[in-house]
Design an enzyme around this catalytic site. Structure first.
Site, PDB file in Angstrom:
ATOM      1  N   SER A 110       9.964  11.892  -2.617  1.00  0.00           N
ATOM      2  CA  SER A 110      10.844  13.052  -2.799  1.00  0.00           C
ATOM      3  C   SER A 110      10.943  13.997  -1.613  1.00  0.00           C
ATOM      4  CB  SER A 110      10.415  13.849  -4.033  1.00  0.00           C
ATOM      5  OG  SER A 110      11.028  13.328  -5.184  1.00  0.00           O
ATOM      6  N   LYS A 113      14.328  14.621  -0.134  1.00  0.00           N
ATOM      7  CA  LYS A 113      15.242  15.678  -0.564  1.00  0.00           C
ATOM      8  C   LYS A 113      15.402  16.750   0.508  1.00  0.00           C
ATOM      9  CE  LYS A 113      14.597  15.055  -5.578  1.00  0.00           C
ATOM     10  NZ  LYS A 113      13.716  13.889  -5.686  1.00  0.00           N
ATOM     11  N   SER A 167      12.229  18.861  -8.360  1.00  0.00           N
ATOM     12  CA  SER A 167      12.485  17.530  -7.793  1.00  0.00           C
ATOM     13  C   SER A 167      13.434  16.702  -8.641  1.00  0.00           C
ATOM     14  CB  SER A 167      11.156  16.766  -7.603  1.00  0.00           C
ATOM     15  OG  SER A 167      11.268  15.825  -6.573  1.00  0.00           O
TER      16      SER A 167
END
Length: 403
Positions: A110, A113, A167
């Site tokens: 993640s 991102k 997230s």
């Protein structure tokens, strides 16, 4: 053009200073990174990375082209961590304070991102209200989601908070779709890869906007530092990642109630001077982390890949490395972060990517070169991206659970 740029790089290799190694190590030797053992557990085999490209491994300085530890001579040893690679950088000057395998390929999870944020924050109006689509909701079952609903109406700022606090993978799809100008995330992912190459993150290739594992998706600790620096240059990003809680509004037409979300990054609650960051995890990537903090007017960022949660969690390993970084002299350096556009400049204007730390260099180009279709082309990035795309699909063994 490629030959000309490689000639510049080759010349720089001959002129670059000897690598800076840990105290007591001979120049050019590989110093093992301080590691702490992680508890035995079942882990899937990690994906095979693309072949190393020497020019990419030396971006930021010759000393960074190592699989081992690189720190300024004479400083205290950094703490042991379970991460397979990491980097500590001064956010303002871009000087690299130290690292372990800075240019080793890793799987992002993640923290991907952040590349989405670096790409889309300037493109999207946070006050605009948009509708979530079925394509946005197409995420791995059981993976991280903030709780958006198909047909729901949300401000783009709410979606950003869902992405950076919780997230949300559906939030990532929505932002990539909206910023990419298509009906799904495809255009957004393409823009993310163009942005990565513009920033100089030549070892980064995005396949998904969320960080859910995909064939050929890789990054490095150095690349993450470049991406993080671009993010923290945005005031809106800094505000989002320091937000402790936010409200996802009710959607009467979908019969859903509003609810609160909390920031999952424990650094902002437990580390004095924390500026925020991003956590990540997949079965393949293990724990990944980016975190920044300020102390005595000095801002540092740490990036790490391939960590295990014990004996310390990812954010705690990042905090320990930040503590170490703050003990170093302000002029300590083993390399530097390249500037946006520096590696996509024309060969005649391109500075050496191996310039000594703090050395003067020509100003970066005002923007990346583009073809008539608007697609970004980087002379050195083309080879790296091609390797990633062509070989990644053949070598990847995918398991895709993200939290």
């Amino acid at each position: 053009m490629r030959a000309a740029l490689l000639a510049v790089t080759a010349s720089a290799i001959l002129l670059a200073p000897a690598p800076v190694t840990a105290a007591g190590a001979s120049a050019g030797s590989t110093v093992r990174c301080p590691r702490v053992p992680a508890p035995a557990m079942s882990r899937p085999p990690r994906p095979s990375p693309p072949p190393a490209v020497p020019e990419q491994r030396a971006v930021g300085g010759a000393a960074l082209a190592t699989t081992g530890l690189v720190v300024p001579a004479g400083v205290a040893a950094p703490p042991g961590v379970t991460a397979t690679s990491w980097l500590v950088v001064d956010l303002d000057s871009g000087q690299v304070l130290g690292g372990c395998g800075p240019h080793e390929y890793g799987t992002p999870a993640s923290v991907q991102k952040l590349l989405l944020a670096a790409t889309m924050l300037p493109r999207l109006d946070p006050k605009q209200t948009v509708t979530v689509t079925a394509a946005d909701m197409d995420i791995e079952p059981g993976s991280s989601a903030v709780g958006l609903v198909e047909g729901g109406r949300y401000t783009i700022e709410t979606i950003w908070l869902g992405l950076l606090l919780n997230s949300g993978n559906e939030a990532a799809n929505a932002l990539a779709r909206l910023g990419g100008g298509g009906n799904d995330a495809t255009g957004g992912v393409r823009a993310m890869n163009e942005q990565a190459h513009h920033l100089g993150a030549l070892q980064t290739h995005a396949v998904t906007p969320s960080g859910l594992d995909g064939k050929g998706q890789f990054t490095s600790a150095y690349d993450l530092a470049l991406i993080a620096r671009a993010c923290f240059a945005e005031p809106t990003f800094r505000r989002y990642v320091l937000t402790e809680q936010a409200t996802i509004p009710a959607q009467p037409k979908q019969r859903t109630k509003g609810f609160q979300i909390q920031n999952e990054n424990q650094l902002i609650y437990r580390y004095p001077g924390a500026l925020g960051g991003k956590t990540g995890f997949t079965d393949l990537a293990r724990h990944t982390y980016v975190g920044a903090a300020e102390r005595d007017g000095r801002r540092l960022v740490v990036t790490l890949l391939g960590a295990e949660p014990a004996p310390k969690r990812g954010w705690e390993q990042g905090a320990a490395l930040l503590d170490w970084g703050f003990t170093l002299p302000r002029d300590a350096s083993v390399g530097r972060l390249v500037e946006p556009g520096e590696l996509t400049a024309t060969p005649s204007a391109a500075p050496s990517v191996l310039a000594a730390p703090g050395a003067s260099r020509p100003a970066a180009a005002s923007g990346p070169g583009r073809t008539g279709s608007g697609r970004l082309w980087s002379v050195t990035a083309l080879s790296g991206a091609g390797v990633l795309v062509l070989l990644g699909g053949l070598l990847w063994r995918s398991r895709r659970r993200l939290t």
